[in-house]
Design a protein around this motif. Sequence first.
Motif, short mmCIF file in Angstrom:
data_model
loop_
_atom_site.label_atom_id
_atom_site.label_comp_id
_atom_site.label_asym_id
_atom_site.label_seq_id
_atom_site.Cartn_x
_atom_site.Cartn_y
_atom_site.Cartn_z
N ASP A 42 0.82 -1.22 0.00
CA ASP A 42 0.00 0.00 0.00
C ASP A 42 0.85 1.27 0.00
O ASP A 42 0.36 2.36 0.30
CB ASP A 42 -0.94 0.00 1.21
N GLN A 43 2.13 1.13 -0.36
CA GLN A 43 3.00 2.30 -0.41
C GLN A 43 2.69 3.15 -1.65
O GLN A 43 2.26 2.63 -2.68
CB GLN A 43 4.47 1.89 -0.50
N ASN A 100 -3.40 -4.94 -9.23
CA ASN A 100 -4.07 -3.87 -9.96
C ASN A 100 -3.14 -3.13 -10.93
O ASN A 100 -3.58 -2.27 -11.69
CB ASN A 100 -4.71 -2.86 -8.99
N PHE A 101 -1.86 -3.50 -10.94
CA PHE A 101 -0.90 -2.94 -11.90
C PHE A 101 -0.59 -3.92 -13.03
O PHE A 101 0.35 -3.70 -13.79
CB PHE A 101 0.41 -2.56 -11.19
N ASN A 102 -1.39 -5.00 -13.15
CA ASN A 102 -1.08 -6.03 -14.15
C ASN A 102 -1.05 -5.48 -15.57
O ASN A 102 -0.19 -5.86 -16.38
CB ASN A 102 -2.09 -7.18 -14.06
N TYR A 144 12.70 -6.28 -10.99
CA TYR A 144 12.40 -6.25 -9.55
C TYR A 144 11.23 -5.31 -9.27
O TYR A 144 10.38 -5.60 -8.42
CB TYR A 144 13.64 -5.80 -8.77
N ILE A 145 11.21 -4.18 -9.97
CA ILE A 145 10.12 -3.22 -9.77
C ILE A 145 8.78 -3.84 -10.14
O ILE A 145 7.81 -3.76 -9.37
CB ILE A 145 10.37 -1.95 -10.60
N LEU A 146 8.73 -4.47 -11.30
CA LEU A 146 7.47 -5.05 -11.78
C LEU A 146 7.02 -6.21 -10.91
O LEU A 146 5.82 -6.38 -10.64
CB LEU A 146 7.62 -5.50 -13.23
N ASN A 147 7.96 -7.02 -10.46
CA ASN A 147 7.61 -8.19 -9.64
C ASN A 147 6.97 -7.79 -8.31
O ASN A 147 6.18 -8.55 -7.74
CB ASN A 147 8.85 -9.04 -9.36
N GLY A 148 7.31 -6.61 -7.83
CA GLY A 148 6.78 -6.18 -6.54
C GLY A 148 5.48 -5.40 -6.61
O GLY A 148 4.92 -5.02 -5.57
#
Length: 214
Positions: free
Chosen positions: A154-155, A193-195, A185-189
């Motif tokens: 939720d950051q 809802n960001f798919n 790494y950015i995408l994996n985290g």
Amino acid sequence: MGDQEAAGTHLSSSSSFSRQTTATTATSHIPQPLKFLVSNIKNLAPHPLTTDNYSIWRAQLLQQFTANGYAGHLTGDVQPPSDSTSEAHANWLLVDSNLLSALFSTVSQSILPYIITATTAHEAWTVLERRLQPISRSRVIQLKNELYRVQMKDQPMQQYLTRIKSIVDSISASGFKIDQKISCYILNGLPPNFNSFKSTIRNSLLPIDLDTFY
């Protein structure tokens, strides 16, 4: 009585002159590159050595010592002459003592006790390598695991990216490289809802770096 006082004065003056001559001679034997290195070492390696920055500290020091012709004193390739009474040995000792003092000035108070009893630059360099290199590697492994597991949750996006950048910078500062693209790494985290966004980035033909996400 007067002759004895005169003789004493003469001996004292001779002794003082001898010490001054020795000091002047020693100073005149200090090469200019050594003077430069010792005088500017804190500017050339501005961050004192701690348990967290050994790799980058080592790289900075080795580069500067190499550039000024003194790397051999760190690595042990330049050994003192066998005749300890020779002028060559005295000159070697003068150089090495200055280099050791330079090393002392670049380490933090918590690290200094490791090398305070070292008598040569090579001994201090070797002790630090033995004590800190394993810690540095363990720290990098820990950071890489943290980078692999980092989640946005939720950051805010800015805070999430800043956290990743902090981890990446810490790994780089330790002298190690990231195994894959930072964008992975950015995408994996990112949460589900960001798919759609993740698919767009992964299908992009253009290279995506951390600054692009910002």
